[in-house]
Design a protein around this motif. Structure first.
Motif, mmCIF file in Angstrom:
data_model
loop_
_atom_site.group_PDB
_atom_site.id
_atom_site.type_symbol
_atom_site.label_atom_id
_atom_site.label_comp_id
_atom_site.label_asym_id
_atom_site.label_seq_id
_atom_site.Cartn_x
_atom_site.Cartn_y
_atom_site.Cartn_z
ATOM 1 N N ARG A 231 0.832 -1.202 0.000
ATOM 2 C CA ARG A 231 0.000 0.000 0.000
ATOM 3 C C ARG A 231 0.873 1.261 0.000
ATOM 4 N N LEU A 232 1.951 1.227 0.813
ATOM 5 C CA LEU A 232 2.856 2.370 0.862
ATOM 6 C C LEU A 232 3.605 2.546 -0.452
ATOM 7 N N LEU A 233 4.054 1.430 -1.032
ATOM 8 C CA LEU A 233 4.821 1.505 -2.286
ATOM 9 C C LEU A 233 3.983 2.017 -3.448
ATOM 10 N N LYS A 234 2.658 1.901 -3.325
ATOM 11 C CA LYS A 234 1.788 2.454 -4.364
ATOM 12 C C LYS A 234 1.979 3.958 -4.500
ATOM 13 N N GLY A 235 2.424 4.598 -3.386
ATOM 14 C CA GLY A 235 2.680 6.031 -3.423
ATOM 15 C C GLY A 235 3.844 6.407 -4.312
ATOM 16 N N LEU A 236 4.691 5.412 -4.628
ATOM 17 C CA LEU A 236 5.826 5.657 -5.529
ATOM 18 C C LEU A 236 5.424 5.602 -6.990
ATOM 19 N N PHE A 237 4.358 4.882 -7.279
ATOM 20 C CA PHE A 237 4.026 4.541 -8.671
ATOM 21 C C PHE A 237 3.792 5.789 -9.533
ATOM 22 N N LEU A 238 2.873 6.652 -9.114
ATOM 23 C CA LEU A 238 2.526 7.810 -9.942
ATOM 24 C C LEU A 238 3.681 8.804 -10.092
ATOM 25 N N PRO A 239 4.376 9.193 -8.984
ATOM 26 C CA PRO A 239 5.505 10.119 -9.156
ATOM 27 C C PRO A 239 6.610 9.570 -10.063
#
Length: 440
Positions: A231-239
């Motif tokens: 869930r946290l690593l999903k925050g990396l996807f878009l940037p």
């Protein structure tokens, strides 16, 4: 037009006129007048006093050539990207996601902050918003965990200023426009030096953390399940996707810098829509912030272009060039002398003004000495890194001061930046000694 009240400046000769111009600039700046209006006023006085009223069309033509560049469109686009980032939760989620990567290493939150700074720099190339974001997200967490105050402040300030070096850097874009060199080549050449500087910071953080564990305590164990990590690593996807599209399109030759900046704006906007954060208020606020920032850059550009144009027609650029090249017969000494001038100017002037005032003089000298103007652009950007942190007017320190607790003074911030300024100077020296690092 009656200009009889103006003295005949030609009677001073180019030497006397150059000294008078410098003194006028200095005195007017000390009054607190904005640099853009100071340069425009001095340009007008010297144009009328040296050439008479017929010189006015020369000023307008210089201004038109500056604002008419197609590549300049990329500046408001990258600024708009940064403004949208400021108002979204992308940076916050990015910071949380880096917690998984930084892991349980000592100094992990500082490394986490540095990684976020690099990604944000690669997304927009604007330092003001990055320093403020890191000051709001990372600094309170580091202070709460018991990090050394100076280390925490230095990481936020120096990390946020990496936008000067890491493509797509606005500094490199303005230099490219002024020096008439390929901005794509500047980005390619700055890539390794930018990450080299980031690695210097990371090495310093780890060295301080492991030689003196009290400076960077390890946070209490936080057991993260596989699901939570994902869930946290999903925050990396878009940037990361935005960075890949922006830089990938430039380096891959698919899009120009201007087109890539538009891709970046679309990417960041779509990111806010996907995250459910997009609103008319967000877009309006980002647009007004962009207008303020770009308006400042354009006005400084107009004033500096007019002043340099008039000074060039007076023969001043030839005079100053001969003066600088006469410092030594050794080309490297001349380059170091120019670096010293930039370093001193960086303590008092905005980098936009420095680029537009100095590069029309410096770049021809660099070419005459046999150096690559693209390499010099990267060296100039690294020098401006120092100016963002150095007292008395280091912009990064003032940006951070606007969001830190009241018990942290501006003096505390500048004191914290001393080791990082040292690393910037070291990186600058390495670039001068080993120009091959830029690939040139």
């Amino acid at each position: 037009m009656d200009i009889s009240f103006l003295p005949d400046l030609q009677s001073l000769g180019i030497e006397g006129a150059t000294i008078l111009m410098f003194v006028m600039l200095l005195l007017l700046l000390l009054t607190g007048m904005p640099l853009a209006f100071v340069t425009l006023l001095v340009a007008l006085i010297f144009a009328l006093g040296w050439f008479g009223p017929r010189a006015l069309p020369m000023i307008t033509s210089r201004i038109f050539s500056f604002v008419n560049s197609f590549v300049f469109v990329s500046v408001p686009m990258f600024v708009l990207m940064a403004a949208i980032l400021d108002r979204s939760g992308i940076a916050r989620d990015l910071f949380d996601a880096m917690k998984v990567i930084a892991g349980r290493i000592r100094g992990g939150v500082a490394i986490q902050t540095l990684l976020v700074a690099v990604v944000l720099a690669a997304m927009s190339g604007i330092i003001g918003g990055e320093v403020v974001l890191l000051g709001l997200l990372a600094l309170p967490q580091m202070l709460r965990l018991g990090y050394d105050k100076n280390l925490a402040i230095g990481v936020c300030c120096a990390g946020g200023a990496l936008g000067t070096m890491v493509p797509p850097s606005i500094v490199l874009i303005i230099y490219g426009l002024t020096a008439n060199v390929s901005i794509g080549e500047l980005f390619t050449s700055a890539f390794v030096p930018g990450f080299m500087l980031a690695m210097f910071y990371a090495t310093y953080i780890l060295f301080r953390a492991y030689t003196n564990p009290a400076l960077a305590p390890i946070a209490d164990p936080e057991a993260l399940s596989t699901g939570e990590k994902l869930r946290l690593l999903k925050g990396l996807f878009l940037p990361v996707l935005v960075v890949i599209f922006v830089l990938g399109s430039i380096y891959g030759g698919i899009a120009s810098v201007t087109e890539a900046s538009a891709i970046g704006v679309v990417g960041v906007t779509l990111s806010t829509i996907i995250r459910g954060e997009f609103s008319a208020r967000l877009l309006l606020g980002a647009s007004f912030q962009t207008l303020r920032t770009v308006g400042m850059i354009v006005w400084i550009g107009i004033g500096a272009s007019a002043l340099v144009g008039v000074f060039n027609l007076m023969g001043g650029i030839k005079f100053v060039s001969a003066l600088i090249q006469g410092v030594s017969d050794e080309p490297i000494v001349v380059i170091l002398f120019m670096m010293a001038i930039l370093f001193v100017l960086g303590m008092f002037l905005d980098w936009v003004g420095i680029a537009l005032l100095c590069m029309p003089i410096f770049v021809p000298i660099v070419k005459n000495l046999g150096y690559d103007p693209v390499w010099f652009g990267v060296v100039f950007a690294m020098n401006m890194q120092v100016s963002f942190l150095s007292p008395p007017f280091g912009p990064a320190a003032f940006y951070l001061k606007s969001v830190v607790p009241d018990d942290i003074s501006l003096g505390d911030i500048f004191k914290s930046l001393i080791p990082f300024i040292g690393m910037q100077i070291l990186a600058l020296a390495i670039l001068i000694i080993f120009p091959g690092i830029t690939g040139r």
